[in-house]
Design a protein around this motif. Sequence first.
Motif, PDB file in Angstrom:
ATOM      1  N   ASN A 193       3.702  -5.077  12.718  1.00 15.43           N
ATOM      2  CA  ASN A 193       3.992  -6.448  13.168  1.00 15.43           C
ATOM      3  C   ASN A 193       3.976  -7.432  12.000  1.00 15.43           C
ATOM      4  OD1 ASN A 193       4.304  -5.638  15.772  1.00 15.43           O
ATOM      5  ND2 ASN A 193       2.365  -6.442  16.533  1.00 15.43           N
ATOM      6  N   LYS A 194       3.120  -7.167  11.026  1.00 14.70           N
ATOM      7  CA  LYS A 194       3.044  -8.077   9.861  1.00 14.70           C
ATOM      8  C   LYS A 194       4.093  -7.733   8.817  1.00 14.70           C
ATOM      9  CE  LYS A 194      -1.904  -9.164   9.932  1.00 14.70           C
ATOM     10  NZ  LYS A 194      -3.204  -8.749   9.393  1.00 14.70           N
ATOM     11  N   GLY A 195       4.745  -6.562   8.969  1.00 10.67           N
ATOM     12  CA  GLY A 195       5.747  -6.134   7.989  1.00 10.67           C
ATOM     13  C   GLY A 195       5.139  -5.674   6.675  1.00 10.67           C
ATOM     14  N   VAL A 196       3.943  -5.096   6.730  1.00 10.74           N
ATOM     15  CA  VAL A 196       3.305  -4.605   5.493  1.00 10.74           C
ATOM     16  C   VAL A 196       3.099  -3.083   5.580  1.00 10.74           C
ATOM     17  CG1 VAL A 196       2.136  -6.812   5.038  1.00 10.74           C
ATOM     18  CG2 VAL A 196       0.937  -5.061   6.339  1.00 10.74           C
ATOM     19  N   PRO A 197       3.048  -2.388   4.407  1.00 14.10           N
ATOM     20  CA  PRO A 197       2.840  -0.934   4.455  1.00 14.10           C
ATOM     21  C   PRO A 197       1.390  -0.580   4.800  1.00 14.10           C
ATOM     22  CG  PRO A 197       2.971  -1.682   2.177  1.00 14.10           C
ATOM     23  CD  PRO A 197       3.212  -2.893   3.036  1.00 14.10           C
ATOM     24  N   VAL A 198       1.176   0.651   5.246  1.00 20.06           N
ATOM     25  CA  VAL A 198      -0.199   1.131   5.459  1.00 20.06           C
ATOM     26  C   VAL A 198      -0.666   1.823   4.171  1.00 20.06           C
ATOM     27  CG1 VAL A 198       0.130   1.420   7.953  1.00 20.06           C
ATOM     28  CG2 VAL A 198       0.572   3.354   6.432  1.00 20.06           C
ATOM     29  N   PRO A 199      -1.987   2.002   3.990  1.00 19.07           N
ATOM     30  CA  PRO A 199      -2.458   2.640   2.750  1.00 19.07           C
ATOM     31  C   PRO A 199      -1.907   4.064   2.583  1.00 19.07           C
ATOM     32  CG  PRO A 199      -4.283   1.654   3.959  1.00 19.07           C
ATOM     33  CD  PRO A 199      -3.085   1.579   4.864  1.00 19.07           C
ATOM     34  N   GLU A 200      -1.785   4.478   1.334  1.00 16.39           N
ATOM     35  CA  GLU A 200      -1.322   5.851   1.059  1.00 16.39           C
ATOM     36  C   GLU A 200      -2.317   6.864   1.622  1.00 16.39           C
ATOM     37  OE1 GLU A 200      -0.341   6.597  -3.003  1.00 16.39           O
ATOM     38  OE2 GLU A 200       1.030   4.880  -3.035  1.00 16.39           O
ATOM     39  N   GLY A 201      -1.813   8.023   1.986  1.00 12.49           N
ATOM     40  CA  GLY A 201      -2.697   9.099   2.458  1.00 12.49           C
ATOM     41  C   GLY A 201      -3.085   8.962   3.912  1.00 12.49           C
ATOM     42  N   THR A 202      -2.395   8.073   4.658  1.00 15.00           N
ATOM     43  CA  THR A 202      -2.779   7.868   6.056  1.00 15.00           C
ATOM     44  C   THR A 202      -1.704   8.343   7.043  1.00 15.00           C
ATOM     45  OG1 THR A 202      -1.919   5.604   6.029  1.00 15.00           O
ATOM     46  CG2 THR A 202      -4.237   5.878   5.493  1.00 15.00           C
ATOM     47  N   LEU A 203      -0.465   8.517   6.558  1.00 17.33           N
ATOM     48  CA  LEU A 203       0.657   8.809   7.475  1.00 17.33           C
ATOM     49  C   LEU A 203       1.540   9.921   6.929  1.00 17.33           C
ATOM     50  CD1 LEU A 203       2.572   5.513   8.480  1.00 17.33           C
ATOM     51  CD2 LEU A 203       1.318   7.045   9.966  1.00 17.33           C
TER      52      LEU A 203
END
Length: 354
Positions: free
Chosen positions: A194-204
């Motif tokens: 919703n904020k248009g930001v990436p998630v941290p590496e190693g999570t997806l």
Amino acid sequence: MPDFNPETLQAFAKLVVTRMGSGEEEAEEVADHLVRANLGAHDSHGVGMLPTYVRLLGDGLLVPNQKLRTVVDFGALLVVDAGRGFGQRMAAEAVRAAIARAKQEGASVLGLRNSAHIGRIGTYGELAASAGMAFIGFVNVADHHPLQAPYACGHAQLGTNPFCATIPGEQDAPVVLDMATTAIAFGKARVAHNKGVPVPEGTLIDEEGRPTTDPAGIVRDRVGALLSFGLHKGSGLAIMCELLGGVLTGGQRADEPQHNGTVNSMLAVLIDLARIGDPSSIRAGVATATAHIKGSRVAPGFEEILLPGDPERRQADSRRKRGIPIDETSWSEICDAARKVGVSDAEIGRALAG
Ligand SMILES: NC(=O)c1ccc[n+]([C@@H]2O[C@H](COP(=O)([O-])OP(=O)(O)OC[C@H]3O[C@@H](n4cnc5c(N)ncnc54)[C@H](O)[C@@H]3O)[C@@H](O)[C@H]2O)c1
């Protein structure tokens, strides 16, 4: 968007839940739970869940004003079926019953099965802590397309299966470990999207099982998976949440047919401090043991050492003063959901005006 005054937001959430058909007490319990989650900066489990709850209600997958049905009542053991009732109330009621049982028996084992989404599990650990109990809870998530790829799996097979353990400390500040067994909670991917930001590496991982930081796949397109935290160890804990929280309680499992709902089942163990020992020396022991950890030399790259539960308490102190931020997309989704259950634009305007 202005930051929301917690009381105003809670009154608005209560209004929406009331219009969903819940009675006064249920609406109060749900709204209180959601705003407390926002105060602790778990926005993924705060008022941003209302659109999902409205959809679940429309699909017949969430039942307001449901009553817990006792399935097993034997000594310290209590198993209740929540029949897709509003989870924040179903779980709180079940934990209150388990607290009463632990006061009689010294400890209790609660199986809560087939509840609609029970939200932030730490709330129930805190409830137990406020009654002088230690709490251990294993929770599974079913009826929802799987989100978590267990260790070595190339696609999702489990829910985000949270685990929670709490113990009362001194001055009403329990130690509260409360976490998804995925490296990040799904709601955090939703908030990032919703904020248009990436998630941290190693999570997806993406649909091919490759690492990615783009939450759009899992949130919008329902492809890819969240990874378990801590490699095989977090994955093992997620599997035990499925087996203890889902299978042992007789609740719905992740491998069963899904209806695009959210069903949580929980196995919780509550231990009365007053029955296992001397509560004040246990609390003093918690204070000493945690001071030992907090007194360590801080590792390079860190500013301080926090205990589980500290970040939420700090956030709550700050958000009580400064207000609760809600991004534009989430607020617009909340308003759309509110309108669907009959909340007027004037009522929404009043909530915004604070
Ligand atoms: N009902 C459900 O189906 C469901 C599913 C998954 C998660 N959840 C909820 O989602 C919420 C968020 O989970 P999460 O895994 O994103 O939580 P998180 O990663 O933000 O925090 C996990 C734990 O780590 C502690 N912590 C965080 N930062 C720390 C630091 N710097 N030092 C020491 N301790 C620290 C927190 O106090 C917390 O106990 C939880 O409340 C969980 O119950 C619910």
